[in-house]
Write a protein that holds these residues in place. Structure first.
Motif, short mmCIF file in Angstrom:
data_model
loop_
_atom_site.label_atom_id
_atom_site.label_comp_id
_atom_site.label_asym_id
_atom_site.label_seq_id
_atom_site.Cartn_x
_atom_site.Cartn_y
_atom_site.Cartn_z
N UNK A 92 8.73 39.89 11.45
CA UNK A 92 7.41 40.22 10.91
C UNK A 92 7.27 41.43 9.99
N UNK A 93 8.33 41.99 9.46
CA UNK A 93 8.09 43.24 8.73
C UNK A 93 7.92 43.09 7.21
N UNK A 94 8.09 41.88 6.67
CA UNK A 94 7.73 41.69 5.26
C UNK A 94 6.22 41.77 5.10
N UNK A 95 5.76 42.12 3.91
CA UNK A 95 4.31 42.25 3.68
C UNK A 95 3.81 41.28 2.62
N UNK A 96 4.68 40.36 2.17
CA UNK A 96 4.26 39.36 1.19
C UNK A 96 5.13 38.12 1.40
N UNK B 184 7.75 32.16 5.53
CA UNK B 184 6.34 31.97 5.17
C UNK B 184 5.77 33.22 4.52
N UNK B 185 4.49 33.41 4.69
CA UNK B 185 3.81 34.57 4.10
C UNK B 185 2.99 35.27 5.18
N UNK B 186 3.46 36.40 5.70
CA UNK B 186 4.71 37.11 5.37
C UNK B 186 5.79 36.96 6.44
N UNK B 187 5.60 36.03 7.36
CA UNK B 187 6.49 35.95 8.53
C UNK B 187 7.66 34.99 8.30
N UNK B 188 8.73 35.20 9.06
CA UNK B 188 9.82 34.22 9.17
C UNK B 188 9.81 33.75 10.61
N UNK B 189 9.75 32.45 10.80
CA UNK B 189 9.74 31.90 12.16
C UNK B 189 11.05 31.15 12.41
N UNK B 190 11.56 31.30 13.61
CA UNK B 190 12.78 30.62 14.02
C UNK B 190 12.43 29.55 15.05
#
Length: 277
Positions: A35-39, A14-20
């Motif tokens: 959670x460390x992506x910023x976009x 997603x923006x900016x998270x990845x969920x499992x």
């Protein structure tokens, strides 16, 4: 979206998270968040044993995540928005494509960029796909062109790209996804290209001739995924539907409706349960 090799979890970028998410659970809550992506996260995938996950984001980075530990383990700077990342079957190299038209190979053993090429200057690389045996790589861009390279064997690394073909697949339109057929579709080898022209084209990898055009979606086709045996293809489109196509006939045999907004990605869980090694 991508399903883990053991079929237990679904990663949704997603923006900016990845969920499992737990595939077999009725809970709508994720079991983990990265959670460390910023976009916007544009690509996500897994190492073959499911030990780690990789991702690429419009924040200009490619990241590696250990699924058994919190936080990002490694980060590579692409210096432009990353649109696509694939893992080479050798499991030691990631290939990324970005908005500035760069393709980079990230050598995970050496922890550095081992190869860089620009097939078309200032033309965004939208999608990358690697043949299951590591013999070919295809890059699709915003001009509707696919570039095909043979990956030279004989060395452990695959940084030698030998130009093989330039395919005007959807001239003047975006190619949003390119995908080579899986191992169990052998001896048939196909390339699927999904486009903003509302179609998906199926190319025979022998000579890259057009095999068939899948027509039915009313808007952009964003994503596609082969069944494990290559007999079917699922597509996702801005027309709010997903479709199931029979590869031999080229007909859509099922239309999945119910979404109220664009469907832009799809993942398929149709293989047998992975057996413990």
């Amino acid at each position: 979206m991508e399903i883990t090799p053991d079929k237990r979890y679904l990663a949704a970028a997603g923006n900016p998270h990845i969920r499992l998410f737990d595939v077999n659970s009725n809970s709508p809550q994720p079991v983990m968040s990265y959670d460390s992506h910023t976009n916007n996260v544009m690509a996500v995938g897994f190492q073959c044993d499911g030990n780690w996950m990789y991702s690429g984001s419009e924040d200009g980075t490619v990241k590696i995540w250990d699924l058994r530990a919190p936080g990002c383990q490694r980060e590579y700077e692409s210096r432009a928005a990353v649109n696509t990342v694939v893992l080479h079957p050798n499991q030691t190299e990631l290939i990324s494509g970005d908005q500035n038209g760069n393709i980079r190979v990230w050598d995970l053993t050496a922890n550095s960029c081992s190869c860089e090429l620009v097939p078309e200057v200032d033309t965004a690389v939208r999608s990358l796909t690697v043949m299951w045996d590591g013999s070919l790589v295809v890059a699709a861009n915003n001009n509707g062109t696919c570039y095909v390279w043979r990956l030279l064997r004989g060395t452990q690394t695959m940084t030698n790209f030998e130009p093989l073909h330039k395919l005007q697949a959807h001239k003047g339109y975006y190619i949003l996804k390119c995908l080579l057929s899986p191992e169990f579709s052998e001896p048939h080898r196909y390339l699927a290209t999904a486009s903003s022209d509302h179609t998906v084209k199926i190319w025979n990898v022998e000579g890259f001739t057009l095999e068939k055009t899948l027509v039915g979606h009313q808007r952009w086709v964003w994503d596609c995924v082969f069944s494990v045996d290559g007999a079917y293809l699922i597509t996702a489109s801005s027309d709010t539907t997903a479709r199931l196509w029979n590869m031999s006939s080229g007909e859509d045999i099922r239309v999945y409706q119910g979404h109220h907004k664009a469907t832009i990605c799809c993942a398929l869980h149709d293989g047998a349960e992975a057996t413990p090694s």
